[in-house]
Write a protein that holds these residues in place. Sequence first.
Motif: not given
Ligand code: HEM
Length: 406
Positions: A334, A223, A336, A342, A219, A50, A24, A328, A46, A39, A271
Amino acid sequence: MGQPHVVTGMDAISAGLRHPGLKQALYDEGAVIMDGTLLTLHGEAHRRRRVLEFRVFRKDFFHWYERTVFPATLRASMAGDIAAGRSELVDLGYRVTMNLTADFAGIDRPDQTQEETESLLRLVAVFSEGATIIHSTRPKDVVRDEVRAAIADFEPRFLAPSVARRRALLARLDAGEITEDDLPRDVLTVILQKGDPDEFTPDMLTREIAFYLQAGAHSTANSTIHAFHDIYSWAEAEPARWTRLRDDPVFFQRCVHESLRLHPASPVAWRTATCPMDLPEAGSVAEGDTVEFRLAEANRDRALFGDDADIFNPERQVAPPTLPFGHTFGTGVHTCLGRDLDGGVVPRGAVDPETHQYGTITLFLRDLFARGARQTPDDPPRLATHTARKNWGHYPIVFDPAREWT
Ligand code: HEM
């Protein structure tokens, strides 16, 4: 930092974001709030984190959450707006999603008032600016000081009481007075129960929970508003479409996915290479180089989504393995964790509408439209001016009894 390598293709992004040698890079400057959070972790650290936190995000839980907790959260957050017959969707969207995300992170809101939600939102807005400090046009040290002040407020006011309540419940569990099913199901509880205390120092715990609050709230709120606008505009163009939206919740979810494709909350992922490597599209990448994965651009690839890829068309067919919302929610290690919460489960073939898991964005929007939500003719929506991102800044709606779904 030199110019990043740029990757825009759907498959090249899928391959690149799975490469174990890439770590990251987007949050290095935001360490004041992001250091050591899920993240930003890499490799084995990680993976372990996770696996620990994934316990909260299992499918059976989403299903239960959608049917029981979420409707109550929604009702409580919307009561005032319904009574007033009107609302402002940016404000409402943020309030609903803040409560939703706090449920998952494990932050209690004992007062259950709008003021309390708004205080939390203000703190989380500061955390987010700190996390994405790399994009901030303000002096970085000023932003960092604001983040430290917000942490100093958040910790005693929200985090410490939430920790104390959970520790008391865990002590009762150890004493055999309650069962596992009586524990709250959230990230904080999982960390307190199963996390390594040496890893989760008090500061680390604060950053991890603060990260969850920001990851979910902004987010989801943005959205949701984009999807309201896309679906509303599409249906108004041909009013018979409203009947289909009302009668076919699986098609409604398809509309939400189409909107998510067009407006990814994170348009890019970054990255850094931890070793020399070859990547599809980028070619030869040296250790220390940065790679920019353009998620938003891939989501509008005409070869995959057709010549009308730039417009909202929920009738479009998207061939697997491409997901209807493209990249998205990211991809690879990583990906989401809130994706299914959602967006719900992506239907593969026919699904039973009674038992299908739709995702909270679909449920929230169906609730709004069922109550007759529509734009306010004399006060049209406006885009936000404080950010370079194309998000809605002001979106007034009214609840028109004549348009309620019966
Ligand atoms: C429309 C809503 C959302 C979008 C578009 C979104 C998008 C993303 C994206 C693109 C990443 C990856 C980032 C990367 O690879 O650098 C991510 C990671 C993450 N998101 Fe979401 N997210 C949303 C909602 C949520 C919600 C509601 C939660 C928790 C309740 C959440 C928890 C996480 C977590 C914990 C990660 C990190 C996972 C990891 O690093 O292993 N997200 N999200």
